[in-house]
Design a protein around this motif. Structure first.
Motif, PDB file in Angstrom:
ATOM      1  N   GLN A  41       0.830  -1.199   0.000  1.00  0.00           N
ATOM      2  CA  GLN A  41       0.000   0.000   0.000  1.00  0.00           C
ATOM      3  C   GLN A  41       0.871   1.259   0.000  1.00  0.00           C
ATOM      4  O   GLN A  41       0.594   2.210  -0.727  1.00  0.00           O
ATOM      5  CB  GLN A  41      -0.938  -0.003   1.203  1.00  0.00           C
ATOM      6  N   ALA A  42       1.943   1.261   0.795  1.00  0.00           N
ATOM      7  CA  ALA A  42       2.845   2.414   0.837  1.00  0.00           C
ATOM      8  C   ALA A  42       3.533   2.608  -0.519  1.00  0.00           C
ATOM      9  O   ALA A  42       3.671   3.742  -0.991  1.00  0.00           O
ATOM     10  CB  ALA A  42       3.889   2.232   1.933  1.00  0.00           C
ATOM     11  N   GLU A  43       3.945   1.521  -1.153  1.00  0.00           N
ATOM     12  CA  GLU A  43       4.579   1.621  -2.471  1.00  0.00           C
ATOM     13  C   GLU A  43       3.591   2.150  -3.507  1.00  0.00           C
ATOM     14  O   GLU A  43       3.953   2.970  -4.356  1.00  0.00           O
ATOM     15  CB  GLU A  43       5.126   0.268  -2.913  1.00  0.00           C
ATOM     16  N   THR A  44       2.345   1.698  -3.433  1.00  0.00           N
ATOM     17  CA  THR A  44       1.311   2.179  -4.362  1.00  0.00           C
ATOM     18  C   THR A  44       1.069   3.666  -4.161  1.00  0.00           C
ATOM     19  O   THR A  44       0.965   4.422  -5.129  1.00  0.00           O
ATOM     20  CB  THR A  44       0.006   1.386  -4.149  1.00  0.00           C
ATOM     21  N   GLN A  45       0.993   4.098  -2.903  1.00  0.00           N
ATOM     22  CA  GLN A  45       0.788   5.519  -2.620  1.00  0.00           C
ATOM     23  C   GLN A  45       1.980   6.340  -3.088  1.00  0.00           C
ATOM     24  O   GLN A  45       1.802   7.420  -3.662  1.00  0.00           O
ATOM     25  CB  GLN A  45       0.556   5.733  -1.128  1.00  0.00           C
TER      26      GLN A  45
END
Length: 188
Positions: free
Chosen positions: A50-54
């Motif tokens: 999720q952090a990488e996607t954001q």
């Protein structure tokens, strides 16, 4: 003698029962611990994804081109704006700047940033079709022990600005020339 044998047998049965019970409890605790670990790992992987996607969404939403190099000088991240600016159609992650972009001036800037380890600005002309003038700001980012972890480059396309500046200079030169001619006639 029989009571002693019966007592020994009962004591052995009790010991076996409690050891089997303890072994079963250990197995259950081990399974519960393994399940807890699997769930924690799954949640951690989900949070990382999720952090990488954001992060990717944030970087791709920028109008400026962004290039992130790792410690080894290889491309870790490139946003859509930079891919469009350089007309990149293939994956460039893991390649060096020279391999991916084939631009010696940018490679020199990469080396300069790694040596100076401070914010460096440069105006570079990209000769590929179409010709573009880019303002590049770059800096090395350091870890807590002040060792270089990589570098980040931000590209601003100032081609239109330079064209307008050249048009303005030509206009001023033409106007001053046109004003000189009538003034010299009036003086004469």
């Amino acid at each position: 003698m029989w009571p002693v044998l019966i007592f020994a047998f009962l004591a052995a049965a009790v010991v076996v029962y409690f050891s089997l019970r303890e072994r079963r409890h250990r197995r259950e605790r081990s399974r519960a611990q393994a399940e807890y670990t699997r769930e924690a790992l799954r949640q951690q992987q989900q949070a990382i994804a999720q952090a990488e996607t954001q992060q990717q969404a944030l970087v791709n939403s920028m109008l400026e081109g962004v290039l992130l190099l790792g410690r080894d000088g290889r491309i870790q991240l490139i946003n859509r704006s930079l891919a469009f600016l350089f007309n990149l159609t293939t994956e460039v992650r893991g390649k060096t700047v020279v391999e991916a972009l084939r631009w010696a001036a940018l490679d020199e800037l990469v080396h300069r940033v790694s040596l100076e380890k401070e914010v460096v600005g440069a105006q570079l002309e990209f000769s590929g079709p179409p010709i573009r003038i880019l303002q590049v700001n770059a800096t090395a980012f350091l870890d807590h022990e002040l060792r270089q972890e990589g570098a980040i480059f931000v590209f601003h396309d100032i081609t239109r600005l330079k064209q307008l500046e050249n048009t303005r200079q030509e206009f001023v030169a033409n106007v001053s020339h046109e004003l000189r001619t009538p003034l010299s006639l009036i003086k004469g």
